[in-house]
Structures are given as C-alpha cells and as structure tokens.
Design a protein around this motif. Structure first.
Motif, PDB file in Angstrom:
ATOM      1  N   HIS A 286      -8.008  -0.265  -0.041  1.00  0.00           N
ATOM      2  CA  HIS A 286      -7.070  -0.568  -1.039  1.00  0.00           C
ATOM      3  C   HIS A 286      -7.591  -2.025  -1.210  1.00  0.00           C
ATOM      4  O   HIS A 286      -7.527  -2.327  -2.458  1.00  0.00           O
TER       5      HIS A 286
ATOM      6  N   ASP B 135      -3.938   4.777   8.208  1.00  0.00           N
ATOM      7  CA  ASP B 135      -3.178   4.061   7.385  1.00  0.00           C
ATOM      8  C   ASP B 135      -4.011   2.705   7.245  1.00  0.00           C
ATOM      9  O   ASP B 135      -4.259   1.928   6.164  1.00  0.00           O
TER      10      ASP B 135
ATOM     11  N   LEU C  57       0.914  -1.083  -0.144  1.00  0.00           N
ATOM     12  CA  LEU C  57      -0.008   0.110  -0.002  1.00  0.00           C
ATOM     13  C   LEU C  57       0.938   1.175   0.001  1.00  0.00           C
ATOM     14  O   LEU C  57       1.805   1.484   0.623  1.00  0.00           O
TER      15      LEU C  57
ATOM     16  N   GLU D 215      -7.058   3.428   5.156  1.00  0.00           N
ATOM     17  CA  GLU D 215      -6.686   3.123   3.654  1.00  0.00           C
ATOM     18  C   GLU D 215      -6.268   1.794   3.130  1.00  0.00           C
ATOM     19  O   GLU D 215      -6.516   1.515   2.030  1.00  0.00           O
ATOM     20  N   LEU D 216      -5.632   0.884   3.973  1.00  0.00           N
ATOM     21  CA  LEU D 216      -5.469  -0.433   3.599  1.00  0.00           C
ATOM     22  C   LEU D 216      -6.835  -1.111   3.219  1.00  0.00           C
ATOM     23  O   LEU D 216      -6.766  -2.065   2.463  1.00  0.00           O
TER      24      LEU D 216
ATOM     25  N   THR E  10       0.419   4.881   1.056  1.00  0.00           N
ATOM     26  CA  THR E  10      -0.695   5.705   1.550  1.00  0.00           C
ATOM     27  C   THR E  10      -0.627   7.047   0.876  1.00  0.00           C
ATOM     28  O   THR E  10       0.119   7.684   0.221  1.00  0.00           O
TER      29      THR E  10
END
Length: 291
Positions: free
Chosen positions: A96, A89, A18, A92-93, A20
């Motif tokens: 993703h 994070d 990932l 966002e993971l 970020t």
C-alpha cells in the motif's frame, strides 16, 4: 533534547488507513522521508506507544507504525486473528505504501508476526530486522526438557495458557489483562506512564485479545530463526518477564546477529522504547545506520 520518559507520549494523528484483502481496517502513522522503518506493535498494545520513535527517528528515514487489526484505533476485524494473517497485513501495508524493501521492527508479539512474515515471504523485502523481547516459542510441549524450555522461553504450560484465555474471555477480562501488564514494566515506572499503558491496552477488547493470544501462544518459530539472513538486532531486557536467556538463544540462532540487553535501571523490562526512549533510540540509530 532528551525525552521525558515519566510522561506518556502525545500520539500524532493517524495519517492513513489500509483496507486489507479480507476487509480489515488498519490505521497507520507515517513520518519522515528516506529509507523506511516499519514497526509492528505487540499483543494488546498500540501504535501510539511508538510515538517517541516516530518523532526521533524520522529525521533520516520514513517511520511507519500501524495498529494491529482490532487494536488501538483499528475497529474489530472480520476475523484473521492469527499470526499468518497479521504477517499478510504487514505485507499489504508495505505494498500500500509502495515499499519494496524496509527495515522491520517487531516488539513482543510483533516479533512473532515478523517470524511469520519470514516464514511466508522470505527475507527479500527486509533491509534490516529488529526483534524486541519475544521468545521463539511460548508454549511448553510434552517432552521438552528444562534446557529446551529455557532456551525457547516457553513461559506457558498448556493449562496456564488455557486458563489465561478463559480469564481474558470472561467477565473479569480487563482485570486479568491489567495484572498481566503489571508484570511487564519496571518497578520505577512513573504512575502516569503506567496508567497510560493500561488505557492503551483497554482499547483492545479482552475477548479479541484472548482469541489472538491462542494463535500467538501456540506457534513454534525455532526453525525459522536459521532462515533469517538479513542483518538482525535482538533486544532483551534484563528484568523483563521474557527471560533474557531466550533472547540470547534467538541471537545465537540467527547468523551474524547483534544482541543488546537493557539493564534494570535502563528500562530493562518489556517497554524499553517507552521507559528509556533515548537509550532505545540510540541503539536503533547505531544499528540502522552502520558506518
């Protein structure tokens, strides 16, 4: 088949990365299919430590564990060594990986990251929550009485936290961290597993760990606990450096939560998922797959 807890796990290869929104590069491992379980490791620790959970729990679900920025296989980040950024994070993971909802497990500082996640994003994206051996507050504030300190698990007077920061940032940073980690395991841990834990810790530069420790150590999450409205499991260790009373307090503040405490002869220090992986995985299976 039982897991040999005397030997270190053999980490699977990183399966993805990932990038970020602030430019950090974060590697993750993903195994299995089905409902997702996302695991957040602790301070100075690595995703590789959860290989036993990746292997054992991915038979019925998707298990994802990512290195915290700057830890494990992750390169030093451009910044963002704060609990709020680490919570971002995780968010966002999940985006993703196209995970609208997931079970979330945070161990040690990883639990603080999930407190920040709830604080920032609420609980809509959480199916079930697992909090492993992390107080709701680490820093002793002026005016706190002994009962408040014990309930919060506030193990650091301010001078102690600053001294630890200075020692980690200095020339003896590795030795300081090794001494800190020594207090996190049971006396019966195998030398091979203990040496491997130290080697995994060494992947995080001590100065980076020191910077992150200040953010980790100076947050008070007690007000967040009452806002957790998802099924929650609180896991403690009877001989952990994290006082079990602080975990019982977390349990008492989260309505409807479940509490499990590992005993002294059952991996009951800070690393039950490594020292007693079969027992740890059994507790997780029961909680994540209720009748």
């Amino acid at each position: 088949m039982s897991i040999d807890a005397s030997s270190p796990p053999t980490p699977a290869p990183v399966t993805g990365w990932l990038t970020t929104s602030d430019g950090a590069r974060i590697p993750y491992r993903r195994q299995g299919s089905g409902p997702a379980l996302v695991i957040v490791p602790g301070w100075s620790q690595t995703a590789a430590m959860f290989q036993h959970q990746l292997d054992a729990l991915s038979d019925r679900r998707t298990v994802v564990v990512a290195d915290v920025r700057g830890h494990g296989e992750a390169p030093p980040p451009p910044g963002g060594l704060r609990m709020a950024r680490l919570a971002q994070d995780v968010r966002e993971l999940m985006d993703h990986l196209e995970l609208e909802r997931a079970h979330l497990l945070g161990w040690s500082m990883g639990a603080s990251v999930l407190y920040a996640f709830v604080d920032l994003f609420g609980t809509d994206a959480i199916d079930r929550l697992v909090l492993v051996d992390q107080p709701s507050m680490l820093l002793q504030l002026p005016g706190m009485d002994e009962e408040e300190i014990a309930d919060a698990g506030a193990i650091f007077p301010i001078a102690t936290l600053y001294d630890l920061y200075a020692a980690l940032s200095g020339p003896d940073g590795e030795a300081t961290r090794a001494g800190f980690v020594a207090g996190m395991v049971t006396p019966s841990i195998s030398p091979a597993l203990y040496d491997w834990i130290l080697a995994e810790n060494a992947k995080t530069p001590p100065a980076l760990a020191a910077t992150l420790l200040l953010s980790h150590g100076t947050n008070d999450w007690r007000d967040v606990l009452a806002r957790i409205d998802r099924p929650t499991l609180v896991i403690a260790g009877s001989v952990s450096h994290v006082p079990p009373r602080s975990q019982r307090y977390v349990h008492s503040r989260i309505a409807g939560s479940t509490y499990h405490e590992f005993g002294a002869h059952d991996g009951g220090a800070h690393f039950p998922f490594l020292e007693a992986p079969d027992a740890f995985n059994a507790v997780l299976r029961t909680f994540l797959s209720p009748e």
